[in-house]
Design an enzyme around this catalytic site. Structure first.
Site, PDB file in Angstrom:
ATOM      1  N   THR A 163      -1.010  53.739  24.957  1.00 43.31           N
ATOM      2  CA  THR A 163      -1.907  52.610  25.148  1.00 43.31           C
ATOM      3  C   THR A 163      -2.657  52.792  26.465  1.00 43.31           C
ATOM      4  OG1 THR A 163      -0.617  51.010  23.878  1.00 43.31           O
ATOM      5  CG2 THR A 163      -2.087  50.120  25.545  1.00 43.31           C
TER       6      THR A 163
ATOM      7  N   PHE B 292      -4.840  51.050  29.352  1.00 40.83           N
ATOM      8  CA  PHE B 292      -5.073  49.761  29.984  1.00 40.83           C
ATOM      9  C   PHE B 292      -6.241  49.886  30.960  1.00 40.83           C
ATOM     10  CE2 PHE B 292      -0.673  49.925  28.797  1.00 40.83           C
ATOM     11  CZ  PHE B 292      -0.312  48.645  28.416  1.00 40.83           C
TER      12      PHE B 292
END
Length: 383
Positions: free
Chosen positions: A277, A279
């Protein structure tokens, strides 16, 4: 046999501690090097020195009987971490954040969430104290920045399995938010429960919808088990603890298991093993980034309805030999059937070539906004 095995394991534990202490000592030396480079304005990266170091490491590995490839890859990671630290130090120095002791960071979720983990990953080595504040929603975390309750918010923007987190893109359109950094962590989903029991005894699993989507293959193998969406991965782990029900489990990270004292029944649940992921770190002001640091610039662009308008805009980027790493379309708020585009390009807006390209792009598009120019940590070589 058992006594000898236990003795060897104790030696392994002692050796592991020595390795970690040596890495910590090395990091202190990197900190000193970073301060010297900032003072005399030296380049962060010395590629010749890096190649010499790797050559020495592979020769040393051969001498002591260690796999040379393993040693080389390990030290590439160590060098990457060193460059990353020096990059952040230089950016902090140039933006008058060198002497800050404490940083306040907002994130969506609770203690143990992947966003919580990403916040510490991004800031922990740079500040003596990192104060993290969890909020129920991405919007609330972003609002905390605008209301000056925190210095930054860290928001997930895309996942290699589930795709883009579109709510974050919508929040970035706000003029009071600026992307000042990015962070990527590997997401290792685990099945957490109160006790170490067989998986087939679990009757209810809770997690964030994104995590459920990323683990759909594993969940499809379960029988007589209800899967429920919950606010956050870490919050689902916390609920398992609070409910005290042995038939319940949560999908969350090992970080959450440590915080809430849960047992890991199974690791690596995601459909894809390489599950990351990305960010973005947002703040109330943009940052200046030294030209020597590889940068990413994020843009919000609206095109006209003329035929080929988007292609013409993208041609501007191509003509200036600028690499585009992301293109995402989103409906324009309150204007049905109109779209705005989010772009990530490699380059620093302080670079004359990039600056000219953006000026030309602004002329070609209906509107163009720079969401942020920041050190690239994802998709930009070793940096």
């Amino acid at each position: 046999m058992a006594d000898k095995l236990e003795s060897i394991r104790k030696l392994l534990d002692q050796t592991d501690r020595t390795i970690v202490e040596a890495l910590a000592k090395r990091q202190e030396l990197v900190r000193e090097v970073s301060e010297l480079k900032i003072d005399d304005e030296s380049n962060i990266r010395d590629t010749e020195r890096e190649e010499e170091l790797l050559d020495k490491i592979t020769k040393l590995a051969r001498e002591v009987g260690l796999d040379r490839y393993f040693a080389e890859q390990l030290f590439k990671d160590i060098i990457h971490h060193s460059v990353r630290f020096q990059t952040h130090s230089l950016v902090d120095h140039q933006n008058e954040q060198k002497n800050a002791d404490t940083v306040r960071v907002a994130y969506q979720g609770t203690d143990g969430a992947f966003s919580h983990q990403a916040a510490f990953r991004h800031f922990e080595e740079r500040y003596a104290q990192v104060d993290c504040f969890g909020y129920d929603t991405f919007r609330q975390a972003a609002e905390a920045v605008k209301e000056q309750k925190v210095d930054y918010a860290i928001l997930p923007i895309e996942n290699t399995t589930a795709g883009s987190i579109r709510e974050t893109y919508d929040l970035l359109a706000d003029d009071k938010l600026h992307i000042v950094g990015e962070e990527a962590i590997r997401i290792i989903h685990c099945l957490l429960a109160l006790e170490d029991i067989p998986v087939d005894r679990i009757r209810r699993i809770m997690s964030h919808p994104q995590a459920i989507a990323q683990c759909s293959n594993f969940l499809a193998t379960l029988h007589d088990c209800k899967v429920e969406s919950y606010i956050d991965t870490a919050m689902s782990a916390k609920k398992v603890l609070e409910d005290g029900d042995l038939s319940q489990a949560a999908i969350a990270g090992s970080y959450a298991a440590d915080i809430y004292g849960l047992k890991i029944l199974k690791r690596d649940l995601a459909n894809q093993s390489e599950n990351f992921t990305r960010f973005v770190v947002v703040g109330p002001q943009s940052v200046d980034v030294d030209p020597q640091i590889p940068c990413k610039t994020s843009l919000l662009m609206v095109t006209s309805h003329d035929k080929g308008a988007l292609v013409q805009c993208l041609n501007v980027i191509n003509e200036h030999d600028i690499r585009m790493t992301k293109l995402e379309s989103r409906p324009k708020p309150n204007e049905p059937w109109k779209y705005q585009f989010y772009l990530d390009i490699e380059g620093n807006i302080a670079n004359p070539e990039v600056n000219v390209a953006l000026q030309e792009l602004e002329q070609e598009a209906s509107s163009l906004k720079v969401l942020g120019c920041y050190p690239a940590q994802v998709g930009n070589g070793d940096q």
